[in-house]
Design an enzyme around this catalytic site. Structure first.
Site, PDB file in Angstrom:
ATOM      1  N   CYS A  43       0.582  -1.408   0.015  1.00 42.75           N
ATOM      2  CA  CYS A  43      -0.027   0.035   0.104  1.00 42.75           C
ATOM      3  C   CYS A  43       0.981   1.263  -0.094  1.00 42.75           C
ATOM      4  O   CYS A  43       0.706   2.252  -0.749  1.00 42.75           O
ATOM      5  CB  CYS A  43      -0.864   0.003   1.232  1.00 42.75           C
ATOM      6  SG  CYS A  43      -1.792   1.462   1.459  1.00 42.75           S
ATOM      7  N   CYS A  48      -1.482   1.399  -3.140  1.00 37.69           N
ATOM      8  CA  CYS A  48      -2.308   2.769  -3.317  1.00 37.69           C
ATOM      9  C   CYS A  48      -1.874   4.140  -3.040  1.00 37.69           C
ATOM     10  O   CYS A  48      -2.194   4.856  -3.902  1.00 37.69           O
ATOM     11  CB  CYS A  48      -3.267   2.374  -1.831  1.00 37.69           C
ATOM     12  SG  CYS A  48      -3.509   0.654  -1.424  1.00 37.69           S
ATOM     13  N   LYS A  51       0.396   5.152  -6.121  1.00 42.53           N
ATOM     14  CA  LYS A  51      -0.660   5.323  -7.218  1.00 42.53           C
ATOM     15  C   LYS A  51      -1.449   6.329  -7.285  1.00 42.53           C
ATOM     16  O   LYS A  51      -1.601   7.034  -8.269  1.00 42.53           O
ATOM     17  CB  LYS A  51      -1.463   3.941  -7.161  1.00 42.53           C
ATOM     18  CG  LYS A  51      -2.549   3.728  -8.164  1.00 42.53           C
ATOM     19  CD  LYS A  51      -3.946   4.375  -8.012  1.00 42.53           C
ATOM     20  CE  LYS A  51      -4.546   3.905  -6.476  1.00 42.53           C
ATOM     21  NZ  LYS A  51      -5.109   2.618  -6.450  1.00 42.53           N
ATOM     22  N   TYR A 178      -8.352  -3.284 -12.015  1.00 38.82           N
ATOM     23  CA  TYR A 178      -8.036  -2.164 -11.239  1.00 38.82           C
ATOM     24  C   TYR A 178      -6.399  -1.635 -11.684  1.00 38.82           C
ATOM     25  O   TYR A 178      -6.608  -0.358 -11.944  1.00 38.82           O
ATOM     26  CB  TYR A 178      -7.562  -2.449  -9.630  1.00 38.82           C
ATOM     27  CG  TYR A 178      -8.865  -2.463  -8.937  1.00 38.82           C
ATOM     28  CD1 TYR A 178      -9.473  -1.650  -8.249  1.00 38.82           C
ATOM     29  CD2 TYR A 178      -9.420  -3.799  -8.668  1.00 38.82           C
ATOM     30  CE1 TYR A 178     -10.491  -1.950  -7.318  1.00 38.82           C
ATOM     31  CE2 TYR A 178     -10.439  -4.185  -7.882  1.00 38.82           C
ATOM     32  CZ  TYR A 178     -10.859  -3.120  -7.014  1.00 38.82           C
ATOM     33  OH  TYR A 178     -12.051  -3.408  -6.268  1.00 38.82           O
ATOM     34  N   GLU A 182      -6.171   1.886 -13.919  1.00 37.68           N
ATOM     35  CA  GLU A 182      -5.790   2.954 -13.149  1.00 37.68           C
ATOM     36  C   GLU A 182      -4.265   3.456 -13.866  1.00 37.68           C
ATOM     37  O   GLU A 182      -4.002   4.876 -13.986  1.00 37.68           O
ATOM     38  CB  GLU A 182      -5.553   2.604 -11.748  1.00 37.68           C
ATOM     39  CG  GLU A 182      -6.642   2.378 -10.853  1.00 37.68           C
ATOM     40  CD  GLU A 182      -6.608   2.211  -9.553  1.00 37.68           C
ATOM     41  OE1 GLU A 182      -7.566   2.594  -8.515  1.00 37.68           O
ATOM     42  OE2 GLU A 182      -5.456   2.034  -9.063  1.00 37.68           O
ATOM     43  N   HIS A 438     -27.129  20.979  -2.484  1.00 38.28           N
ATOM     44  CA  HIS A 438     -27.325  21.415  -4.007  1.00 38.28           C
ATOM     45  C   HIS A 438     -26.230  22.796  -3.956  1.00 38.28           C
ATOM     46  O   HIS A 438     -25.996  23.380  -3.073  1.00 38.28           O
ATOM     47  CB  HIS A 438     -28.803  21.964  -4.040  1.00 38.28           C
ATOM     48  CG  HIS A 438     -28.945  22.429  -5.443  1.00 38.28           C
ATOM     49  ND1 HIS A 438     -28.925  21.664  -6.602  1.00 38.28           N
ATOM     50  CD2 HIS A 438     -29.041  23.743  -6.085  1.00 38.28           C
ATOM     51  CE1 HIS A 438     -29.002  22.301  -7.792  1.00 38.28           C
ATOM     52  NE2 HIS A 438     -29.105  23.603  -7.495  1.00 38.28           N
ATOM     53  N   GLU A 443     -26.060  14.695  -4.740  1.00 38.60           N
ATOM     54  CA  GLU A 443     -27.757  15.110  -4.587  1.00 38.60           C
ATOM     55  C   GLU A 443     -28.549  14.109  -5.439  1.00 38.60           C
ATOM     56  O   GLU A 443     -29.622  13.702  -5.114  1.00 38.60           O
ATOM     57  CB  GLU A 443     -28.155  16.279  -4.671  1.00 38.60           C
ATOM     58  CG  GLU A 443     -28.073  16.868  -5.965  1.00 38.60           C
ATOM     59  CD  GLU A 443     -28.439  18.380  -6.042  1.00 38.60           C
ATOM     60  OE1 GLU A 443     -29.432  18.759  -5.410  1.00 38.60           O
ATOM     61  OE2 GLU A 443     -27.718  19.226  -6.835  1.00 38.60           O
TER      62      GLU A 443
HETATM   63  P1  NDP Z   1      -7.338  -7.765 -11.208  1.00 37.24           P
HETATM   64  O1  NDP Z   1      -7.815  -9.103 -10.297  1.00 37.24           O
HETATM   65  O2  NDP Z   1      -8.403  -6.458 -10.582  1.00 37.24           O
HETATM   66  O3  NDP Z   1      -7.445  -7.727 -12.454  1.00 37.24           O
HETATM   67  C1  NDP Z   1      -6.586  -8.684 -13.239  1.00 37.24           C
HETATM   68  C2  NDP Z   1      -6.862  -8.664 -14.652  1.00 37.24           C
HETATM   69  O4  NDP Z   1      -5.725  -9.435 -15.517  1.00 37.24           O
HETATM   70  C3  NDP Z   1      -8.272  -9.026 -15.270  1.00 37.24           C
HETATM   71  O5  NDP Z   1      -8.612  -8.046 -15.978  1.00 37.24           O
HETATM   72  C4  NDP Z   1      -8.067 -10.291 -15.689  1.00 37.24           C
HETATM   73  O6  NDP Z   1      -8.772 -10.802 -16.727  1.00 37.24           O
HETATM   74  C5  NDP Z   1      -6.451 -10.091 -16.177  1.00 37.24           C
HETATM   75  N1  NDP Z   1      -5.747 -11.392 -16.392  1.00 37.24           N
HETATM   76  C6  NDP Z   1      -5.748 -12.255 -15.185  1.00 37.24           C
HETATM   77  N2  NDP Z   1      -4.839 -13.401 -15.823  1.00 37.24           N
HETATM   78  C7  NDP Z   1      -4.397 -13.061 -17.112  1.00 37.24           C
HETATM   79  C8  NDP Z   1      -3.597 -13.571 -18.206  1.00 37.24           C
HETATM   80  N3  NDP Z   1      -3.256 -14.949 -17.830  1.00 37.24           N
HETATM   81  N4  NDP Z   1      -3.539 -13.054 -19.324  1.00 37.24           N
HETATM   82  C9  NDP Z   1      -4.207 -11.955 -19.610  1.00 37.24           C
HETATM   83  N5  NDP Z   1      -5.122 -11.371 -18.666  1.00 37.24           N
HETATM   84  C10 NDP Z   1      -4.998 -11.767 -17.420  1.00 37.24           C
HETATM   85  O7  NDP Z   1      -5.788  -7.662 -10.556  1.00 37.24           O
HETATM   86  P2  NDP Z   1      -5.046  -6.367 -10.476  1.00 37.24           P
HETATM   87  O8  NDP Z   1      -3.530  -6.723 -10.786  1.00 37.24           O
HETATM   88  O9  NDP Z   1      -5.384  -5.190 -11.331  1.00 37.24           O
HETATM   89  O10 NDP Z   1      -5.207  -5.775  -8.934  1.00 37.24           O
HETATM   90  C11 NDP Z   1      -4.937  -6.631  -8.066  1.00 37.24           C
HETATM   91  C12 NDP Z   1      -5.808  -6.537  -6.884  1.00 37.24           C
HETATM   92  O11 NDP Z   1      -5.324  -5.331  -6.125  1.00 37.24           O
HETATM   93  C13 NDP Z   1      -7.397  -5.970  -7.233  1.00 37.24           C
HETATM   94  O12 NDP Z   1      -8.106  -7.236  -7.329  1.00 37.24           O
HETATM   95  C14 NDP Z   1      -7.652  -5.144  -6.126  1.00 37.24           C
HETATM   96  O13 NDP Z   1      -8.365  -6.080  -5.121  1.00 37.24           O
HETATM   97  C15 NDP Z   1      -6.221  -4.745  -5.742  1.00 37.24           C
HETATM   98  N6  NDP Z   1      -6.340  -3.182  -5.942  1.00 37.24           N
HETATM   99  C16 NDP Z   1      -7.080  -2.425  -5.671  1.00 37.24           C
HETATM  100  C17 NDP Z   1      -6.933  -0.839  -5.993  1.00 37.24           C
HETATM  101  C18 NDP Z   1      -7.908   0.032  -5.266  1.00 37.24           C
HETATM  102  O14 NDP Z   1      -8.675  -0.297  -4.375  1.00 37.24           O
HETATM  103  N7  NDP Z   1      -8.303   1.064  -6.176  1.00 37.24           N
HETATM  104  C19 NDP Z   1      -5.931  -0.680  -6.958  1.00 37.24           C
HETATM  105  C20 NDP Z   1      -5.115  -1.709  -7.415  1.00 37.24           C
HETATM  106  C21 NDP Z   1      -5.309  -2.913  -6.821  1.00 37.24           C
HETATM  107  P3  NDP Z   1     -10.344 -11.652 -16.392  1.00 37.24           P
HETATM  108  O15 NDP Z   1     -11.112 -10.396 -15.712  1.00 37.24           O
HETATM  109  O16 NDP Z   1     -10.568 -12.195 -17.503  1.00 37.24           O
HETATM  110  O17 NDP Z   1     -10.161 -12.461 -15.332  1.00 37.24           O
END
Ligand code: NDP
Length: 461
Positions: A43, A48, A51, A178, A182, A438, A443
């Site tokens: 984080c 977090c 980022k 995410y 982002e 407002h 709202e």
């Molecule tokens: P996510 O799990 O959010 O997303 C992973 C993405 O990668 C999905 O789109 C997935 O596709 C794709 N993917 C997975 N495996 C493959 C592969 N082998 N080939 C191609 N694409 C693939 O992971 P992130 O890494 O973005 O973030 C990890 C975690 O960190 C999040 O789940 C979240 O909980 C946390 N986080 C929170 C944030 C916030 O609160 N703002 C910001 C950043 C991270 P598919 O959907 O098809 O499975």
């Protein structure tokens, strides 16, 4: 023979580990904590916080344009220094690292710098030092999943993105979660040409579809090259530039940076858990019960390494609750996993709490859907073609608001407040009798009146 013995020894000084260690020490336990890297975990150092700082930086890319409609004379060639941003971001992270150090010190927790490895169920070793404890906590978090296509060694992951020497002009990002979304905002807002490749038909799986579609439209309008049903098949490098070959007709995209953001994996492979009886799930997470207890009664695990919600506030609460349970006799303390609000710091941002429309349909709940879209007042003068989209999902039998979603300016700040109302069981009638503030976007959530009703037709497969 051990060199040191603790009541509670925590492995990993990230969000969950530090909170748990501090609270346990406050309850009088003799606590040690091991950290191989900087204090504060993902984080603070690689997630977090940096980022969000970088997302703020990217937002200025929009603010300068928007200011002109309000009479500001902003020069066309306003410049941006990546090096300055990284320097200032690093200084802020250093400040936070030292705050974490003081928090541990002031609460009497002994910090041991180094990589901890279990050598049996009761002992960890750190740089040759043997440490035993009555109770251990594994709070080591996760790391980015490594991509596997040909030429994957040319890609960076999110950990690297915070320390790039040079700002990349052309960026290709793999993933649709995410982090991918982002960072698409971060690089695009700062002026890069960004191509995002997502293997599925619409990114941000798991979020409400109306918001996913709306954000996808906004990002495309802003100039992000979003490619769906498209992935990276290989990457090659020549003279510091990269050629990304995609799975869509073998199209080639030239890039200065290729970033893979395809999820995160728990860091359990280097902890020596094979020397213990701690059981791991297929995805590498430590299997725990609802008391965060692993298959070895005195070894606990929480946060990203063990839970279903890899989010900082969840790890913090889990760490706190566990320490209260173990060292203050508060056996009934529980984390509330209901209505966890979460946000995507995109442009515009999205935020969500409760059930999505798809979840409601899957559960065949005959819900009422209140949704709407409008141009936010700010963009009437800025001239930016960007919508705000909102959705409320109400269960008619109880009148409870069971889902609340927003894409638009300030969405994360707005939705956090409504999450409190939902945790209190707020009904649509409660929303309706709440006076609007407002003029705000928020709202709209208390003035939505027309709805569509999900019916059996929506529930057909
Ligand atoms: P996510 O799990 O959010 O997303 C992973 C993405 O990668 C999905 O789109 C997935 O596709 C794709 N993917 C997975 N495996 C493959 C592969 N082998 N080939 C191609 N694409 C693939 O992971 P992130 O890494 O973005 O973030 C990890 C975690 O960190 C999040 O789940 C979240 O909980 C946390 N986080 C929170 C944030 C916030 O609160 N703002 C910001 C950043 C991270 P598919 O959907 O098809 O499975």
């Amino acid at each position: 023979m051990s060199d040191k013995h603790f009541d509670y020894f925590v492995i990993g000084a990230g969000s969950g580990g530090v909170r748990s260690a501090r609270i346990a020490a406050g309850h009088g336990a003799k606590v040690g904590i091991a950290e191989a890297s900087k204090l504060g975990g993902t984080c603070v150092n690689l997630g977090c916080v940096p980022k969000k700082l970088m997302a703020y930086g990217a937002d200025y890319g929009y603010h300068f344009d928007d200011a002109r409609g309000f009479g500001w004379d902003v020069p066309k060639d306003v410049s941006f220094s990546w090096a300055k941003l990284i320097e200032n971001k690093n200084a802020e992270i250093d400040r936070l690292n030292s705050i974490y150090g003081s928090l541990l010190e002031n609460s009497g927790v002994e910090l041991i710098n180094g990589h901890a490895k279990f050598i049996d169920n009761n002992t960890v070793e750190i740089d040759g030092q043997k440490i035993t404890a009555d109770k251990f906590l594994i709070a080591v978090g996760g790391r980015p999943r490594a991509p596997e296509f040909e030429g994957a060694e040319h890609c960076i992951v999110s950990d690297d993105a915070f320390f790039l020497d040079k700002f990349p002009e052309r960026v290709v990002i793999q993933g649709g979660g995410y982090i991918a979304v982002e960072f698409a905002h971060i690089f695009h807002g700062m002026g890069a040409h960004v191509t995002l490749l997502y293997r599925g038909s619409l990114f941000l799986r798991g979020f409400d579809e109306t918001m996913r579609v709306a954000l996808s439209d906004e990002m495309k309008k802003a100039g992000v090259d979003l490619r769906y049903n498209c992935d990276i098949s290989s990457v090659s490098e020549k003279d510091g530039a990269f050629t990304v070959c995609t799975t869509q007709d073998d199209e080639e995209i030239e890039a200065d940076l290729v970033m893979s953001a395809i999820g995160r994996v728990p860091v359990t492979d280097t902890l020596g858990l094979e020397n213990t009886d701690v059981k791991l799930a297929d995805n590498g997470q430590v299997i725990v019960n609802d008391q965060y207890e692993s298959s070895v009664g005195h070894i606990y695990a929480l946060g990203d390494v063990a839970n279903d919600f890899p989010l900082t506030p969840v790890a913090i609460q889990e760490g706190h609750v566990l320490a209260d349970r173990l060292f203050d006799g508060q056996k009934d303390r529980k984390v509330n996993y209901e209505n966890i609000a979460t946000a995507i710091f995109s442009a515009p941002p999205c935020a969500t709490v409760g059930m999505t429309e798809d979840e409601v349909i899957a559960k065949k709940i005959k819900a009422r859907i209140y949704d709407g879209s409008f141009t936010p007042m700010k963009h009437r003068l800025s001239g930016r073609d960007e919508k705000t989209v909102m959705k409320l999902i109400v269960e008619p039998d109880t009148d409870k608001v069971i889902g609340l979603h927003m894409m638009g300016l300030d969405a994360p700040e707005i939705v956090q407040g409504f999450a409190v109302a939902m945790n209190c069981g707020a009904t649509k009638a409660d929303f309706d009798r709440t006076m609007a503030m407002h003029p705000t976007a928020a709202e709209e959530f208390v003035t939505m009146r027309s709805f569509r009703e999900l019916s059996d037709i929506d529930f057909e497969d």
